[in-house]
Design an enzyme around this catalytic site. Structure first.
Site, PDB file in Angstrom:
ATOM      1  CG  ASP A  97      32.580  34.335  34.236  1.00 55.54           C
ATOM      2  OD1 ASP A  97      33.784  33.773  34.335  1.00 55.54           O
ATOM      3  OD2 ASP A  97      32.011  35.394  35.078  1.00 55.54           O
TER       4      ASP A  97
ATOM      5  CD  GLU B 209      34.524  42.304  35.462  1.00 56.99           C
ATOM      6  OE1 GLU B 209      36.300  42.621  35.549  1.00 56.99           O
ATOM      7  OE2 GLU B 209      34.341  42.168  36.885  1.00 56.99           O
TER       8      GLU B 209
HETATM    9  C1  6LW Z   1      35.538  37.668  34.090  1.00 58.99           C
HETATM   10  C2  6LW Z   1      35.585  38.563  34.548  1.00 58.99           C
HETATM   11  C3  6LW Z   1      35.207  38.913  35.998  1.00 58.99           C
HETATM   12  O1  6LW Z   1      36.122  37.381  33.430  1.00 58.99           O
HETATM   13  O2  6LW Z   1      35.472  37.246  36.545  1.00 58.99           O
HETATM   14  O3  6LW Z   1      35.298  39.814  38.326  1.00 58.99           O
HETATM   15  C4  6LW Z   1      36.561  36.842  35.506  1.00 58.99           C
HETATM   16  N1  6LW Z   1      35.039  39.944  37.094  1.00 58.99           N
HETATM   17  O4  6LW Z   1      33.882  39.089  34.585  1.00 58.99           O
HETATM   18  C5  6LW Z   1      36.390  34.874  35.951  1.00 58.99           C
HETATM   19  O5  6LW Z   1      34.984  35.189  36.191  1.00 58.99           O
END
Ligand code: 6LW
Length: 586
Positions: free
Chosen positions: A58, A237
């Protein structure tokens, strides 16, 4: 009664042993040395991906002047949120973490995959402060931000809670006119709009008053579903906003952080939209490529863009390096770098069908930056000792809390790690000091002086989470004899790649093997080693270390059989973290 008698005899033997041999009561370790296998390259004209090996997922990046800063997720590990500094995007040094004290952040007993998710770093030109926003998931403070004047100083103010906003993956944007907003990934229902299909995600925007540090309006939906909503994509996201030539770009992850991961981009004339998917989407994915390709990088997504002072654009993003071609990796989701090109008025990280290269030729922008680099870069593959006489290395992590007050350091660098009685599978804060496993093939070595008594144990640990780990321990067996013991705890394997976010069934002891130490060896300091080959087969071994002898000449003997390291992979265990190696004491 018999067990009590045995332990009593062991205890007598134990104290006699200390008195006789000077072996310390507490476990005392020499600095753990990790060495990971990595491809060679020509640093003058190339760089190696990942730029941050080991679980550094991330990534978020920003630039101020000639300086780049980058942050990563750390979940239930302490300290929270590493901050990196670079001047050439390739060589990075660690600054102080955002959450550096036990007072700044407390952790729940949730599994390791909870905790600090997806921080974002940004710079507010109106008050010249750096901001990091993040979400503590599971028993924590939810969404929050922290601020500082100079990340290299490492003094962050905060965390300041943002109770008004829900969702994950917060991202701050400061517009030229002084307006600011925070994006998060959450359901469109948060803005009162029913989902159009099961699993429809959304990127929502809240107005942010940076003078008072509070959200003042919103949320409004900036994007929902994904770049092709008719395909009902999941997990929109990791939203980030960019303003380029008066146009706003919203870049998001789509498809979930596993094999279907991708990056998509939308654009609008105004900050609040409406945003429309750009013509070329996704702008990064590896999901359509041949799993049998050489040196695959999978699960790519969760990107952030940065523009250099020279006007060149680059992306940092997470990716994985599977050792079985597609699904198994113990090194977690790591930080990669690629140049970005603009086509038809939009950013593109990789054209469809292109592989993420492991060794990358520096383009003109990077060559220009490299010429000015003065940073002594951190080498994740050979990070140096996990501690020294001054204390723990900046890349050292502990589980769910700070253990530094339990440690004592000798002038020769050895570390006292007293037995805590807190088990590695306690969902608490065991006495363990860990570092990321940054390569599938690696070795890690320490020398342990310790005379175990009762149920005490200390040694090496390879750890994915409270339910999945392996240890090489110095302890007593049921007959009170000192042994070296390999143990493997793992929960049930999963037939298929079900993603990373799910709860683990209780671990069971899968394997245990002892080597009984003769009296002379039991009085010695013992070198302990774990080695993993390119297929993640783990081998534990030991060697008595005589006073004045060289470890390099030590003859290591195996403890137990080679162990299938896939039990530490995200595919097997789930979880957003990568595997760790370190020392522990129980
Ligand atoms: C992060 C999100 C994700 O907040 O995993 O699967 C989470 N997507 O973008 C943790 O890395």
């Amino acid at each position: 009664m018999r067990r009590l008698l045995i332990y009593s005899l062991a205890a007598i033997g134990f104290y006699a042993c200390i008195a006789g041999s000077g072996i310390p009561a507490d476990p005392v370790f020499t600095p753990l040395e990790f060495e990971g296998q990595a491809a060679s390259f020509d640093p003058a004209t190339q760089y190696r991906n990942p730029i941050l090996p080991g679980f550094y997922p991330d990534p978020s990046i920003c630039r101020v002047g000639e300086d780049f800063y980058l942050v990563n997720s750390t979940f239930q590990y302490f300290p929270g949120i590493p901050v990196w500094h670079s001047t050439d995007l390739v060589h990075w040094e660690m600054c102080g973490p955002v959450l550096a004290t036990g007072e700044a952040i407390t952790f729940s007993r949730h599994p390791m995959l909870f905790g600090l998710w997806a921080p974002q770093i940004s710079f507010n030109p109106h008050n010249r402060k750096f901001y990091v926003v993040c979400t503590q998931v599971g028993g924590g403070i939810g969404n929050f931000f922290a601020t500082c004047d100079d990340p290299r100083e490492g003094h962050w103010d905060g965390p300041f809670r943002l109770p008004q906003i829900t969702g994950i993956d917060p991202s701050l944007f400061f517009d030229e006119d002084g307006r600011a907003c925070i994006l998060t990934a959450t359901s469109p229902e948060t803005a009162g709009s029913p989902v159009r299909y099961e699993g429809e995600g959304g990127i929502l925007m809240w107005d942010f008053d940076w003078k008072d540090g509070v959200t003042t309006g919103g949320p409004r939906i900036l994007a929902r579903g994904g770049a092709h909503p008719e395909q009902h994509p999941s997990s929109l996201e990791g939203g980030h906003l960019y303003k380029v030539d008066d146009r706003y770009f919203l870049m998001c992850a789509e498809g979930g952080t596993e094999l279907g991961h991708s990056e998509v981009v939308f654009s609008a004339d105004r900050l609040e939209g409406p945003y429309a998917p750009c013509a070329i989407n996704p702008i990064l994915t590896q999901r359509d490529l041949d799993p049998a390709r050489p040196d695959p990088v999978s699960c790519t997504g969760h990107a952030d863009l940065v523009c250099t002072a020279g006007g060149d654009w680059y992306a940092v993003f997470l990716g994985c390096r599977p050792y079985d071609g597609q699904e198994y990796f113990n090194t977690g989701r790591e930080t990669f770098l690629l140049p970005v090109h603009w086509r038809d008025g939009q950013p593109v990280i990789l054209e469809a069908g292109e592989n993420v290269p492991r060794i990358v030729a520096k383009d003109k922008g990077l060559l220009a930056l490299s010429a000015r680099n003065r940073i002594e870069a951190f080498d994740g593959f050979r990070p140096g000792p996990l501690w020294d006489t001054e204390g723990l290395a900046p890349f050292a992590l502990s589980v769910r809390g700070d253990v530094r007050d339990r440690l004592r350091f000798e002038p020769d660098g050895r570390m006292h790690l007293p037995c805590s009685g807190i088990a590695l599978n306690s969902y608490g804060t065991p006495s363990a000091v860990l570092e990321r496993i940054t390569a599938t093939a690696f070795t890690a070595t320490t020398v342990l002086s310790f005379a175990p008594g009762g149920e005490q144990a200390a040694g090496l640990v390879c750890w994915q989470d409270d339910e999945d780990y392996m240890t090489l321990s110095r302890c007593l067996d049921s007959l009170g004899r000192e042994v070296l013991r390999v143990e493997v705890y793992a929960s049930e394997p999963r037939e298929k790649f079900e993603g990373f976010f799910f709860s683990r069934p209780k671990a069971t002891l899968r394997y245990s093997q002892d080597v009984v130490l003769d009296a002379r060896t039991a009085r010695s300091s013992l070198a302990l080693k774990v080695e993993s080959d390119g297929n993640a087969m783990y081998r534990f071994s030991y060697a008595p270390v005589r006073k004045g002898s060289s470890l390099r000449k030590a003859r290591f003997a195996p403890v137990g059989e080679p162990i299938d390291g896939r039990i530490l992979s995200s595919r097997y265990c789930g979880g957003f973290q990568g595997a760790m190696v370190g020392v522990y004491a129980f």
